[in-house]
Design an enzyme around this catalytic site. Structure first.
Site, PDB file in Angstrom:
ATOM      1  N   GLN A 193       0.714  -1.117  -0.029  1.00  0.00           N
ATOM      2  CA  GLN A 193       0.119  -0.123  -0.041  1.00  0.00           C
ATOM      3  C   GLN A 193       0.698   1.297   0.079  1.00  0.00           C
ATOM      4  O   GLN A 193       0.291   2.207   0.172  1.00  0.00           O
ATOM      5  CB  GLN A 193      -0.774  -0.201   1.100  1.00  0.00           C
ATOM      6  CG  GLN A 193      -1.934  -0.982   1.300  1.00  0.00           C
ATOM      7  CD  GLN A 193      -2.581  -1.141   2.513  1.00  0.00           C
ATOM      8  OE1 GLN A 193      -2.821  -0.264   3.425  1.00  0.00           O
ATOM      9  NE2 GLN A 193      -3.670  -2.374   2.533  1.00  0.00           N
ATOM     10  N   HIS A 259      -1.000  -0.099   5.734  1.00  0.00           N
ATOM     11  CA  HIS A 259      -1.465   0.608   6.817  1.00  0.00           C
ATOM     12  C   HIS A 259      -0.564   2.044   6.897  1.00  0.00           C
ATOM     13  O   HIS A 259      -0.212   2.358   8.060  1.00  0.00           O
ATOM     14  CB  HIS A 259      -1.768  -0.004   8.052  1.00  0.00           C
ATOM     15  CG  HIS A 259      -2.930  -0.772   8.077  1.00  0.00           C
ATOM     16  ND1 HIS A 259      -3.502  -1.560   9.065  1.00  0.00           N
ATOM     17  CD2 HIS A 259      -3.503  -1.216   6.838  1.00  0.00           C
ATOM     18  CE1 HIS A 259      -4.318  -2.108   8.712  1.00  0.00           C
ATOM     19  NE2 HIS A 259      -4.635  -2.267   7.466  1.00  0.00           N
ATOM     20  N   GLU A 354     -14.546   4.062   9.941  1.00  0.00           N
ATOM     21  CA  GLU A 354     -15.171   4.948  10.806  1.00  0.00           C
ATOM     22  C   GLU A 354     -15.178   6.567  10.315  1.00  0.00           C
ATOM     23  O   GLU A 354     -14.344   6.693   9.437  1.00  0.00           O
ATOM     24  CB  GLU A 354     -14.429   4.954  12.135  1.00  0.00           C
ATOM     25  CG  GLU A 354     -14.474   3.980  12.957  1.00  0.00           C
ATOM     26  CD  GLU A 354     -13.803   3.926  14.079  1.00  0.00           C
ATOM     27  OE1 GLU A 354     -13.623   3.063  15.141  1.00  0.00           O
ATOM     28  OE2 GLU A 354     -13.081   5.104  14.409  1.00  0.00           O
ATOM     29  N   TYR A 375     -10.134 -10.224  10.076  1.00  0.00           N
ATOM     30  CA  TYR A 375     -10.417 -10.607   8.499  1.00  0.00           C
ATOM     31  C   TYR A 375     -10.673 -11.996   8.607  1.00  0.00           C
ATOM     32  O   TYR A 375     -11.445 -12.741   7.712  1.00  0.00           O
ATOM     33  CB  TYR A 375      -9.402 -10.153   7.614  1.00  0.00           C
ATOM     34  CG  TYR A 375      -9.029  -8.839   7.489  1.00  0.00           C
ATOM     35  CD1 TYR A 375     -10.062  -8.031   6.631  1.00  0.00           C
ATOM     36  CD2 TYR A 375      -8.057  -8.171   8.026  1.00  0.00           C
ATOM     37  CE1 TYR A 375      -9.938  -6.767   6.525  1.00  0.00           C
ATOM     38  CE2 TYR A 375      -8.021  -6.910   7.690  1.00  0.00           C
ATOM     39  CZ  TYR A 375      -8.751  -5.966   7.096  1.00  0.00           C
ATOM     40  OH  TYR A 375      -8.814  -4.692   7.022  1.00  0.00           O
TER      41      TYR A 375
END
Length: 481
Positions: A193, A259, A354, A375
């Site tokens: 990522q 992340h 959120e 997960y």
């Protein structure tokens, strides 16, 4: 001993009333039931799920049903699974616990959750650039194409557009829609990522030509590649970045490649807010404020120094740049056009994405309190809210994979002014949240299956721009009626 009697629950012989407010369980000790219209009695099937299923599958059934169903998810499949179980797979039989009627009711309750999850998926790719929404018809005009993963956007005073590509390239989108490569960007670890992520202009860009880029900085130690989230400050001279200086480098470094967080936003106070993900290590990073920058929102001056009123400046051993902690992986951040308060969105695990309003020194709970499950289906925490934890003002179950965030301002979009827009990576659409104060009262799925929607911005010209991935395209939203 747990029993359900006449719309109430008996726990250990004590009669209690269990009600739900805004989908949050509330247990009251023996008192008359408050018939406030904001409250509702929990259905028996919902109680049975929470009491008998929630311990293994999580309190929020919608998170549990967001899965691949090995034994089928038709009503007869669910009835069979609940009644007879699958002992070799750890699923007990409940034929001695529930009547067949109760099992059918529980199956129907689960089917409601499956329907909620299914509403996001199943669409074909759009065949037209014209979309009808609840309030108006929108045309998506292509502004830029030929990108891979356009991660962040910023609008120049010249009406040209800057776009970061996660592969490490940085572009200026010219007025003729051509891409001009900008040189001088930092070297990035373009794996997982990570890569070149957000971009934001200095509030005084028109005079100082300064901008900021967030990226995955890396180094090699003992033959191992370590990476972290960093922010570089630079000046844009023509098509070149000069005078580069890292003003923030998160620690500790990590071998993980996910992340990173990485959204940035200048506040009304003139300070730079930086979202940093917990790099996949929730057990150590988000709740630790001493010597640890991960899983936090940080607040710094534009030169990297620390504002004296940051909440942990005088806390011994704490990182003075920390503004909030207990965050998971924030990938959307924006400022409210009226209040000047900063809002952010962040990825939950399986369920529990959120929306938060950022408040100094607050703990946002990860992983102590969450509305999601892991997960692999395992419970992360049985707690969704707790004293001392700042609860989200809104959460999504199932997870939509939020990225990018913008309030709608101006008068171009009939009926949208003041709404909050969020990109969905997972379900490939733009989410419109209708607000009443700080409460989401309605949502709309826009441009379904348009592509993994990475960023959304309000431009100075009053139009909304969105960036989607693979192929990377930037669209302009143009109302046509």
């Amino acid at each position: 001993m747990i029993k359900y009697i006449g719309g109430a629950l008996v726990i250990g012989g004590v009669l209690t009333s269990i009600l739900s407010f805004e989908n949050k369980a509330i247990v009251h000790s023996p008192k008359p039931i408050d018939f406030n219209p904001g409250y509702r009695l929990l259905e028996k099937a919902e109680l049975n799920y929470r009491n008998y299923c929630g311990g293994c599958h999580g309190e929020k059934m919608d998170a549990f049903v967001d899965r691949q169903w090995k034994h089928g998810n038709a009503k007869e499949d669910l009835f069979k699974a609940i009644k007879n179980g699958y002992a070799n797979e750890g699923m007990p039989a409940f034929d001695a616990t529930f009547t067949d009627k109760e099992i059918r009711e529980l199956s129907d309750y689960i089917l409601k959750g499956i329907k909620n999850v299914d509403r996001y998926a199943g669409a074909k790719k759009p065949v037209s650039n014209i979309f009808k929404t609840a309030e108006m018809t929108i045309r998506l005009d292509t502004v830029a194409k030929g990108l891979d993963v356009p991660w962040g956007m910023a609008f120049l005073p010249s009406e040209e557009l800057l776009v970061t590509d996660r592969n490490g390239k940085f572009y200026k989108v010219k007025k003729d829609k051509s891409l001009q490569l900008i040189n001088g960007t930092p070297e990035v670890l373009a794996k997982g990522q990570g890569g070149l992520m957000d971009v934001i202009l200095d509030p005084a860009f028109a005079t100082n030509k300064t901008l900021y880029l967030s990226y995955s900085k890396f180094k090699t130690e003992d033959g191992k590649v370590l990476a972290t989230t960093a922010v570089v400050k630079a000046k844009l001279e023509g098509n070149e970045l000069v005078d580069q200086q890292d003003i923030f480098v998160a620690k500790p470094w990590s071998r993980t490649q996910h992340h990173y967080g990485s959204r940035m936003q200048f506040g009304k106070d003139g300070y730079l807010y930086i979202a940093i993900g917990e790099r996949g290590n929730e057990k150590q990073n988000p709740q630790e404020i001493k010597g640890n920058d991960l899983g936090k929102i940080h607040r710094i001056k534009s030169d990297g120094s620390i504002p004296t009123d940051n909440p942990f400046v005088i806390t011994k051993g704490a990182e003075a740049s920390i503004f909030t902690y207990g965050n998971r992986n924030p990938q959307g951040m924006t400022i409210h056009p009226q209040t000047g308060v900063i809002w952010e969105n962040e990825h939950g695990p399986r369920g529990g994405d959120e929306i938060n309003i950022i408040q100094p020194g607050k703990n946002y709970g990860w992983p102590i309190a969450t509305y999601g499950i892991n997960y692999n289906g395992k419970i992360i925490s049985n707690i969704s809210e707790k004293e001392g934890i700042t609860a989200p003002l809104h959460y999504w179950i199932p997870s939509i994979g939020p990225s990018g965030m913008a309030f709608v301002s101006g008068n171009r979009y009939k009926g949208w002014k003041g709404d909050l827009l969020t990109g969905s990576l997972r379900f490939e659409y733009l989410n419109r949240s209708v607000l009443q104060g700080n409460k989401v009262i309605k949502e709309e799925i826009l441009f379904k299956n348009i592509g993994r929607l990475r960023d959304v911005r309000m431009a100075p010209d009053g139009y909304i721009y969105i960036a989607v991935e693979s192929p990377g395209i930037v669209y302009k939203l143009v109302p046509v009626n």
